[in-house]
Design an enzyme around this catalytic site. Structure first.
Site, PDB file in Angstrom:
ATOM      1  N   ARG A  20       0.877  -1.180   0.000  1.00  0.00           N
ATOM      2  CA  ARG A  20       0.000   0.000   0.000  1.00  0.00           C
ATOM      3  C   ARG A  20       0.908   1.222   0.000  1.00  0.00           C
ATOM      4  O   ARG A  20       1.694   1.430   0.933  1.00  0.00           O
ATOM      5  CB  ARG A  20      -0.905   0.008   1.231  1.00  0.00           C
ATOM      6  CG  ARG A  20      -1.576   1.360   1.425  1.00  0.00           C
ATOM      7  CD  ARG A  20      -2.689   1.350   2.438  1.00  0.00           C
ATOM      8  NE  ARG A  20      -3.862   0.677   1.896  1.00  0.00           N
ATOM      9  CZ  ARG A  20      -5.091   0.792   2.399  1.00  0.00           C
ATOM     10  NH1 ARG A  20      -5.302   1.540   3.461  1.00  0.00           N
ATOM     11  NH2 ARG A  20      -6.103   0.151   1.850  1.00  0.00           N
ATOM     12  N   HIS A  35      -7.365   0.695  -6.418  1.00  0.00           N
ATOM     13  CA  HIS A  35      -7.548  -0.126  -5.209  1.00  0.00           C
ATOM     14  C   HIS A  35      -8.287  -1.405  -5.629  1.00  0.00           C
ATOM     15  O   HIS A  35      -9.443  -1.618  -5.286  1.00  0.00           O
ATOM     16  CB  HIS A  35      -8.367   0.672  -4.180  1.00  0.00           C
ATOM     17  CG  HIS A  35      -8.374   0.088  -2.808  1.00  0.00           C
ATOM     18  ND1 HIS A  35      -7.591  -0.989  -2.437  1.00  0.00           N
ATOM     19  CD2 HIS A  35      -9.088   0.421  -1.684  1.00  0.00           C
ATOM     20  CE1 HIS A  35      -7.814  -1.270  -1.167  1.00  0.00           C
ATOM     21  NE2 HIS A  35      -8.714  -0.442  -0.689  1.00  0.00           N
ATOM     22  N   GLN A  59     -10.278  -3.981  -3.274  1.00  0.00           N
ATOM     23  CA  GLN A  59     -11.574  -3.527  -2.769  1.00  0.00           C
ATOM     24  C   GLN A  59     -12.696  -3.874  -3.749  1.00  0.00           C
ATOM     25  O   GLN A  59     -13.788  -4.277  -3.341  1.00  0.00           O
ATOM     26  CB  GLN A  59     -11.529  -2.006  -2.529  1.00  0.00           C
ATOM     27  CG  GLN A  59     -12.812  -1.466  -1.948  1.00  0.00           C
ATOM     28  CD  GLN A  59     -13.056  -1.893  -0.505  1.00  0.00           C
ATOM     29  OE1 GLN A  59     -12.183  -1.737   0.337  1.00  0.00           O
ATOM     30  NE2 GLN A  59     -14.226  -2.432  -0.220  1.00  0.00           N
ATOM     31  N   ASP A  95     -16.932   7.426  -1.874  1.00  0.00           N
ATOM     32  CA  ASP A  95     -15.705   7.322  -1.074  1.00  0.00           C
ATOM     33  C   ASP A  95     -15.416   8.714  -0.499  1.00  0.00           C
ATOM     34  O   ASP A  95     -16.054   9.701  -0.896  1.00  0.00           O
ATOM     35  CB  ASP A  95     -14.559   6.846  -1.986  1.00  0.00           C
ATOM     36  CG  ASP A  95     -13.272   6.528  -1.238  1.00  0.00           C
ATOM     37  OD1 ASP A  95     -13.298   6.420   0.008  1.00  0.00           O
ATOM     38  OD2 ASP A  95     -12.225   6.395  -1.907  1.00  0.00           O
ATOM     39  N   CYS A 144     -16.151   1.908   0.589  1.00  0.00           N
ATOM     40  CA  CYS A 144     -15.011   1.059   0.958  1.00  0.00           C
ATOM     41  C   CYS A 144     -14.599   1.246   2.415  1.00  0.00           C
ATOM     42  O   CYS A 144     -13.953   0.380   2.991  1.00  0.00           O
ATOM     43  CB  CYS A 144     -13.840   1.311   0.014  1.00  0.00           C
ATOM     44  SG  CYS A 144     -13.152   2.975   0.110  1.00  0.00           S
ATOM     45  N   ARG A 160     -13.645  -8.431   2.218  1.00  0.00           N
ATOM     46  CA  ARG A 160     -12.220  -8.238   1.890  1.00  0.00           C
ATOM     47  C   ARG A 160     -11.443  -9.502   2.254  1.00  0.00           C
ATOM     48  O   ARG A 160     -10.552  -9.938   1.520  1.00  0.00           O
ATOM     49  CB  ARG A 160     -11.641  -7.034   2.652  1.00  0.00           C
ATOM     50  CG  ARG A 160     -12.208  -5.679   2.265  1.00  0.00           C
ATOM     51  CD  ARG A 160     -11.761  -5.257   0.878  1.00  0.00           C
ATOM     52  NE  ARG A 160     -10.308  -5.209   0.732  1.00  0.00           N
ATOM     53  CZ  ARG A 160      -9.526  -4.199   1.141  1.00  0.00           C
ATOM     54  NH1 ARG A 160     -10.054  -3.132   1.698  1.00  0.00           N
ATOM     55  NH2 ARG A 160      -8.216  -4.241   0.944  1.00  0.00           N
TER      56      ARG A 160
HETATM   57  N1  NVA Z   1      -9.697   6.760  -1.574  1.00  0.00           N
HETATM   58  C1  NVA Z   1      -9.343   6.358  -0.230  1.00  0.00           C
HETATM   59  C2  NVA Z   1      -9.598   4.901  -0.036  1.00  0.00           C
HETATM   60  C3  NVA Z   1      -9.294   4.385   1.337  1.00  0.00           C
HETATM   61  C4  NVA Z   1      -9.505   2.909   1.479  1.00  0.00           C
HETATM   62  C5  NVA Z   1      -7.880   6.688   0.002  1.00  0.00           C
HETATM   63  O1  NVA Z   1      -7.067   6.465  -0.904  1.00  0.00           O
HETATM   64  O2  NVA Z   1      -7.551   7.171   1.078  1.00  0.00           O
HETATM   65  N1   CP Z   2     -11.148   0.023   2.481  1.00  0.00           N
HETATM   66  C1   CP Z   2      -9.892  -0.050   2.908  1.00  0.00           C
HETATM   67  O1   CP Z   2      -8.967  -0.336   2.155  1.00  0.00           O
HETATM   68  O2   CP Z   2      -9.742   0.190   4.247  1.00  0.00           O
HETATM   69  P1   CP Z   2      -8.387   0.415   5.026  1.00  0.00           P
HETATM   70  O3   CP Z   2      -7.824   1.731   4.604  1.00  0.00           O
HETATM   71  O4   CP Z   2      -8.795   0.398   6.475  1.00  0.00           O
HETATM   72  O5   CP Z   2      -7.425  -0.710   4.705  1.00  0.00           O
END
Ligand code: NVA
Ligand code: CP
Length: 304
Positions: free
Chosen positions: A102, A129, A132, A220, A260, A288
Site C-alpha cells: 500500500r 484499489h 476492494q 468514497d 469502501c 475483503r
Molecule cells: N480513496 C481512499 C480509499 C481508502 C480505502 C484513500 O485512498 O484514502
Molecule cells: N477500504 C480499505 O482499504 O480500508 P483500510 O484503509 O482500512 O485498509
C-alpha cells in the site's frame, strides 16, 4: 508468476473464477473446515499509508490459509529511509512468497513487481484499489446475483476507487455511471484505455443523473490519504455530491449502497444512507477477507 496491480491483470474469466473460489473459501470458514493451501508460505505487507481493513484482512487471511504475514511499515523499515524500491524488492522477494504493498505512487508497485521474484499485490495506490473492487462485486452478487448488465453509480471523487470501478466494468460487464465535481474527474488515460477495451462508462454532471436507474450506488471520502491538506477546499467543491436520501430515490428501489470505508457521515454520505437498509458496507468490509484469500490462493498456491 503473476502480479495483481490492477483488475486488468486478471482476465474476465479469472476474475469470475476468483469470486467463485471466494464463495467456496468463505463457506469453508463458516462451516469451520480448515483450508490451508499456503502452509509454510509468507506474505510481506508493506504499508506507506494507514490501514485497518487491508492490513487485518491480509494478515488474518494468510493465517487462515496456513501461512504467515509480516507487517512492514515504512516508518520502521529501510524503505522509509530511502533504500531503493528495486533493492527492497530483490531482498524481500528472496525471503517471502508474496508481497502486498500500500503506497502513494502507482509507479512504486510497478517497479516493485518488476524487480520481485514473487507475486506482488496492490493493496491501494493513489491510482487504484483493485482488492476492494473484488470484495465489492462479491458483496453485490451475494445480495443480488450477477452484476453483469447492471448499472453501477459512482458519486464523488474520480480517485483510486473510481478508477477501479472503471476497470471492473471491463472485467465484470456492468454499466458504470460517474458523477464527479469539475476538476475531480477520473484519470483521462485510464478512462480512455478502459473504454477502448469496451468498458461501458459514462460521466454525468449531477449525482441525481448518475444515480438514475442504479442497481448499486457507491462513493468514497472526498480527501484520500495524502490529500488531508485539501480537505477544506474539497468539502466546498464536493458539496453537491453527497449520497443522501434524495439521491437514493433516483436509484432502483432495490439498489444497494457501498462504501469502501473509512467513511465521513455528513460529507460524502448521509448517516441515514450508510446506516440505512440499503447499505451493505459491513458485509463489504468482511468480504475483503474472503476475496483476498481467493486472490492469495490464486497467486501463491498451485492448488486452486
Ligand atoms: N480513496 C481512499 C480509499 C481508502 C480505502 C484513500 O485512498 O484514502
Ligand atoms: N477500504 C480499505 O482499504 O480500508 P483500510 O484503509 O482500512 O485498509
Amino acid at each position: 508468476m503473476r502480479h495483481f496491480l490492477t483488475l486488468l491483470d486478471l482476465t474476465g474469466d479469472e476474475a469470475r473464477h476468483l469470486l467463485k473460489r471466494a464463495a467456496k473459501i468463505k463457506g469453508k470458514l463458516k462451516e469451520g473446515k480448515p483450508h490451508r493451501p499456503l502452509e509454510g508460505k509468507t506474505l510481506g505487507m508493506i504499508f506507506d499509508k494507514a490501514s485497518t481493513r487491508t492490513r487485518v484482512s491480509f494478515e488474518v487471511g494468510m493465517f487462515q490459509l496456513g501461512g504467515h504475514a509480516l507487517f512492514l511499515h515504512s516508518d520502521t523499515t529501510q524503505l522509509g529511509r530511502g533504500e531503493p524500491v528495486e533493492d527492497s524488492a530483490r531482498v524481500l522477494s528472496s525471503m517471502v512468497d508474496g508481497i502486498m504493498i500500500r503506497t502513494f505512487g502507482h509507479d512504486v508497485v510497478q517497479k516493485f513487481a518488476q524487480y520481485s521474484k514473487v507475486p506482488v499485490i496492490n493493496g491501494l495506490t493513489d491510482l487504484t484499489h483493485p482488492c476492494q473492487i473484488l470484495a465489492d462485486i462479491f458483496t453485490y452478487e451475494e445480495h443480488r446475483g450477477s452484476i453483469e448488465g447492471k448499472t453501477v453509480t459512482w458519486i464523488g471523487d474520480g480517485n483510486n476507487m473510481a478508477h477501479s470501478w472503471i476497470n471492473g466494468a471491463l472485467s465484470f460487464g456492468y454499466k458504470l455511471k460517474l458523477a464527479c465535481p469539475a476538476g475531480f474527474e477520473p484519470d483521462e488515460k485510464l478512462l480512455a484505455a478502459a473504454r477502448a477495451l469496451g468498458a461501458n462508462v459514462s460521466l454525468l454532471d449531477s449525482a441525481a443523473a448518475a444515480a438514475d436507474g442504479a442497481d448499486l450506488v457507491s462513493t468514497d471520502v472526498w480527501a484520500s490519504m495524502g490529500q488531508e491538506e485539501e480537505h477544506a477546499l474539497r468539502k466546498k467543491a464536493f458539496a453537491d455530491f453527497q449520497v443522501d436520501d434524495r439521491v437514493m430515490t433516483f436509484a432502483n428501489a432495490d439498489a444497494l449502497f457501498m462504501h469502501c470505508l473509512p467513511a465521513h457521515r455528513g460529507e460524502e454520505v448521509a448517516a441515514s444512507v450508510i446506516d440505512g437498509p440499503q447499505s451493505v458496507v459491513w458485509d463489504e468490509a468482511e468480504n475483503r477477507l474472503h476475496t483476498q484469500k481467493a486472490l492469495l490462493e490464486f497467486l501463491m498456491s498451485d492448488q486452486t
